[in-house]
Write an enzyme that holds these catalytic residues in place. Structure first.
Site, PDB file in Angstrom:
ATOM      1  N   SER A   9       0.833  -0.984   0.066  1.00 13.36           N
ATOM      2  CA  SER A   9      -0.090   0.080   0.020  1.00 13.36           C
ATOM      3  C   SER A   9       0.833   1.289   0.168  1.00 13.36           C
ATOM      4  CB  SER A   9      -0.901  -0.065   0.967  1.00 13.36           C
ATOM      5  OG  SER A   9      -2.036   0.972   1.092  1.00 13.36           O
ATOM      6  N   ASN A  10       0.372   2.427   0.504  1.00 12.83           N
ATOM      7  CA  ASN A  10       1.026   3.696   0.370  1.00 12.83           C
ATOM      8  C   ASN A  10       0.772   4.449   1.654  1.00 12.83           C
ATOM      9  OD1 ASN A  10      -0.870   5.587  -0.798  1.00 12.83           O
ATOM     10  ND2 ASN A  10      -0.836   3.847  -2.315  1.00 12.83           N
TER      11      ASN A  10
END
Ligand code: PMT
Length: 215
Positions: A21-22
């Site tokens: 993810s980020n």
């Protein structure tokens, strides 16, 4: 107007407990949704996994992965006048997602990935006279990369944010953006609260829609 907004990150699962993810928190997208609802527009927010309350008067559709975000936006788009993609969509996903938690001994040090579809590019053939707005989180030379993406994704507006600064981009309540359009000079904005950035984008959408309707 009917405005469809995406926000937050996507999660690309490797197994039931691990994902790629980020750092996106959804703050920028929720701010655009708040500004649009305050201005009286009908707003749907397609949100990745975020810890934020739904803004008043906004319809929220939760998604997890990039493929789910694509499905939801593709299904909703025909009913909307504008699409604003603030989401930080993962460009890659693991090639395989295990149904059970992977044991350390079964895992390889090399993760095999495959590309996610580009949501904006996939929806370009359905654009018609809808207004498409993208965001670009860049370091280095933000305007050069954001201009390239404005053209490559066929957008009406690209909002370039310089995420090398601690007070702009991911996680924080402020943002430093430049508005890029295909036929106009870049419009740099000062450091603003994300809600103020949202209001400027909504104002831009209203003026763009006014011009499109007259043409
Ligand atoms: O959520 P916050 O913590 O408030 O942070 C806000 C933000 C930094 C995430 C936001 O302001 C922002 O910049 N969002 C875009 C992040 C980005 O870098 O996007 P990109 O350069 O990977 O993609 C450009 C555009 O294409 C974006 O509008 C994106 O939504 C879209 N895209 C990207 C990948 C993909 N597979 N499909 C897409 O449609």
């Amino acid at each position: 107007m009917k405005i469809l907004i995406t926000a937050g990150p996507t999660r690309e699962f490797l197994d039931p407990v691990r994902f790629l993810s980020n750092r996106s928190t959804g703050k920028m997208g929720f701010a655009v949704a708040t500004a649009a609802a305050e201005a009286g527009h009908s707003v749907t927010l397609v949100a990745g996994p975020v810890q934020l309350d739904t803004p008043n008067g906004v319809c929220r559709l939760d998604v997890v992965s990039a493929l789910e975000m694509l499905d939801t936006v593709q299904r909703e788009l025909p009913a909307y006048d504008a699409l604003v993609m603030t989401a930080a969509v993962a460009d890659w996903r693991p090639k395989r997602t295990a149904a059970e938690k992977l044991k350390k001994r079964d895992m390889s040090a090399v993760l095999e990935l495959e590309p996610n579809p580009d949501i904006l590019k996939t929806l370009l053939p359905q654009k018609g006279d809808r207004i498409f707005v993208g965001f670009a989180a860049e370091t280095g030379d933000p305007l050069a990369e954001a201009s390239r993406k404005l053209a490559a994704k066929g957008l009406d507006l690209m909002v370039a944010n310089d995420v090398s600064r601690p007070d702009a981009g991911f996680e924080v309540d402020t943002n430093l953006v430049t508005l890029l359009m295909p036929d106009n000079s870049p419009v740099p904005l000062p450091l603003l609260n994300k809600l103020e950035v949202g209001r400027i984008i909504v104002d831009w959408l209203e003026r763009k829609k006014g011009r499109t309707d007259k043409a």
